[in-house]
Design an enzyme around this catalytic site. Structure first.
Site, PDB file in Angstrom:
ATOM      1  N   ASP A  64      -5.927   8.080   1.720  1.00 58.53           N
ATOM      2  CA  ASP A  64      -5.090   6.879   1.815  1.00 58.53           C
ATOM      3  C   ASP A  64      -3.596   7.184   1.919  1.00 58.53           C
ATOM      4  OD1 ASP A  64      -7.079   4.987   1.935  1.00 58.53           O
ATOM      5  OD2 ASP A  64      -7.118   4.581  -0.219  1.00 58.53           O
ATOM      6  N   ARG A  89      -5.776   7.745  -5.988  1.00 62.93           N
ATOM      7  CA  ARG A  89      -4.532   7.827  -5.200  1.00 62.93           C
ATOM      8  C   ARG A  89      -3.379   8.477  -5.971  1.00 62.93           C
ATOM      9  NH1 ARG A  89      -2.946   3.091  -1.141  1.00 62.93           N
ATOM     10  NH2 ARG A  89      -1.734   4.882  -0.424  1.00 62.93           N
ATOM     11  N   ARG A 135      -2.739  -4.777  -8.031  1.00 66.62           N
ATOM     12  CA  ARG A 135      -2.459  -3.333  -7.957  1.00 66.62           C
ATOM     13  C   ARG A 135      -1.141  -2.925  -8.603  1.00 66.62           C
ATOM     14  NH1 ARG A 135      -6.005  -1.296  -3.917  1.00 66.62           N
ATOM     15  NH2 ARG A 135      -4.987   0.687  -4.180  1.00 66.62           N
ATOM     16  N   HIS A 164      -2.581  -6.598  -2.042  1.00 64.60           N
ATOM     17  CA  HIS A 164      -1.175  -6.165  -1.999  1.00 64.60           C
ATOM     18  C   HIS A 164      -0.367  -7.305  -1.377  1.00 64.60           C
ATOM     19  CE1 HIS A 164      -2.043  -1.546  -1.904  1.00 64.60           C
ATOM     20  NE2 HIS A 164      -1.468  -1.839  -3.051  1.00 64.60           N
ATOM     21  N   CYS A 258       1.098  -1.441   6.418  1.00 67.94           N
ATOM     22  CA  CYS A 258       0.681  -0.477   5.390  1.00 67.94           C
ATOM     23  C   CYS A 258       0.885   0.967   5.850  1.00 67.94           C
ATOM     24  CB  CYS A 258      -0.806  -0.621   5.057  1.00 67.94           C
ATOM     25  SG  CYS A 258      -1.329  -2.209   4.482  1.00 67.94           S
TER      26      CYS A 258
HETATM   27  N1  ARG Z   1      -7.244   1.888   0.978  1.00 64.16           N
HETATM   28  C1  ARG Z   1      -5.884   1.640   0.556  1.00 64.16           C
HETATM   29  C2  ARG Z   1      -5.869   1.163  -0.878  1.00 64.16           C
HETATM   30  O1  ARG Z   1      -6.714   0.397  -1.252  1.00 64.16           O
HETATM   31  C3  ARG Z   1      -5.217   0.649   1.457  1.00 64.16           C
HETATM   32  C4  ARG Z   1      -3.748   0.477   1.168  1.00 64.16           C
HETATM   33  C5  ARG Z   1      -3.109  -0.605   1.977  1.00 64.16           C
HETATM   34  N2  ARG Z   1      -1.719  -0.589   1.800  1.00 64.16           N
HETATM   35  C6  ARG Z   1      -0.907  -1.666   1.777  1.00 64.16           C
HETATM   36  N3  ARG Z   1       0.375  -1.494   1.731  1.00 64.16           N
HETATM   37  N4  ARG Z   1      -1.396  -2.875   1.745  1.00 64.16           N
HETATM   38  O2  ARG Z   1      -5.024   1.541  -1.664  1.00 64.16           O
END
Ligand code: ARG
Length: 266
Positions: A64, A89, A135, A164, A258
């Site tokens: 990611d 992450r 998040r 997000h 993203c």
């Molecule tokens: N797979 C990533 C996650 O879930 C996607 C991140 C998307 N990023 C964003 N800025 N919306 O963290």
């Protein structure tokens, strides 16, 4: 208007784990198509828009990292690093930190509370709109406000598919944002309407196609090709609109913005 942004090639991009409702290990990424889609965005930024695009080296086992928007928030040459919620992450932070440092940035905040960078923090004029709780923690917003010495408007997100802030709100220009209303709490939506003079409402269809995950420099925007109504609204507003496909990144719950982190110099 030119922008400086950071991108990360999708060399190791895949669905290795599931940390949002879009990700399923049973729905794997086509790596060649992902690379083509990423390259198309890179080319739009550099060749059509004249943006300055810097690259960070991708890392194996950090699929990611391609979503550089989560790599920090950079304003006035200062960096708020990410404190990722998902353990999968967390190792990205050190790589982003090293890149910023190697590129001359020296003033860093390491938030105590979860904070996923520009994914949950959008700069509009002198303000920062910040999302929670999926998040990023609400408590991170005051850390960000005092570090950057800017007013932060906290927005509660209400639909887990739009986890997000940058999946449901886009900054178009100094007067305009676009959003999908149902992704926000009633209070959050009211705050946006009280603050921004021109609010464009996208349809659920266009929001689900990641249409709102849209980078703009005020005059030029890139929109997911799955969001045609939104693209037309922006054309009517006089913007230069380029559309492109992001099917592979959407499998990971990501879109065009993203894949892009804005580097705001001092
Ligand atoms: N797979 C990533 C996650 O879930 C996607 C991140 C998307 N990023 C964003 N800025 N919306 O963290």
């Amino acid at each position: 208007m030119s922008k400086s942004v950071l991108m990360c090639p999708p060399t190791y991009f895949e669905i290795e784990y599931e940390i949002n409702p879009w990700m399923s290990k049973d729905n794997p990424v086509d790596p060649e198509l992902a690379l083509q889609q990423w390259q198309a965005i890179y080319d739009i930024y550099t060749k059509q828009f004249g943006w300055d695009v810097k690259k960070i080296e991708p890392q194996q086992n950090l699929p990611d990292m391609v979503f550089t928007a989560n790599g920090g928030l950079v304003i006035d040459g200062k960096v708020a690093l990410p404190t990722f919620r998902a353990p999968d992450r967390q190792a990205e932070t050190e790589h982003f930190n090293n890149w910023f440092y190697a590129n001359g940035l020296q003033d860093f905040l390491e938030p105590k509370y979860d904070f996923e960078g520009e994914g949950d923090a959008l700069v509009w004029n002198d303000l920062i709109f910040a999302g929670y709780p999926w998040r990023s923690d609400l408590a991170s917003h005051s850390e960000i406000a005092s570090f950057f010495d800017r007013e932060v408007i906290s927005l509660q997100l209400a639909d887990a598919r739009f986890y997000h802030l940058d999946t449901c709100l886009s900054i178009i220009d100094g007067d305009t944002v676009a959003l999908w209303p149902e992704a926000f709490s009633v209070e959050a939506l009211a705050k946006i309407h009280q603050t921004v003079p021109n609010v464009i409402e996208a349809s659920e269809h266009d929001a689900l196609a990641y249409g709102l995950n849209m980078p703009s420099d005020g005059t030029q925007v890139v929109v997911s090709e799955g969001a045609p109504d939104l693209a037309n609204r922006l054309i009517e507003l006089g913007k230069t609109v380029v559309t492109t496909s992001i099917s592979e990144f959407q499998k990971s719950g990501g879109g065009i913005k993203c894949l892009t982190l804005e580097l705001r110099a001092s």
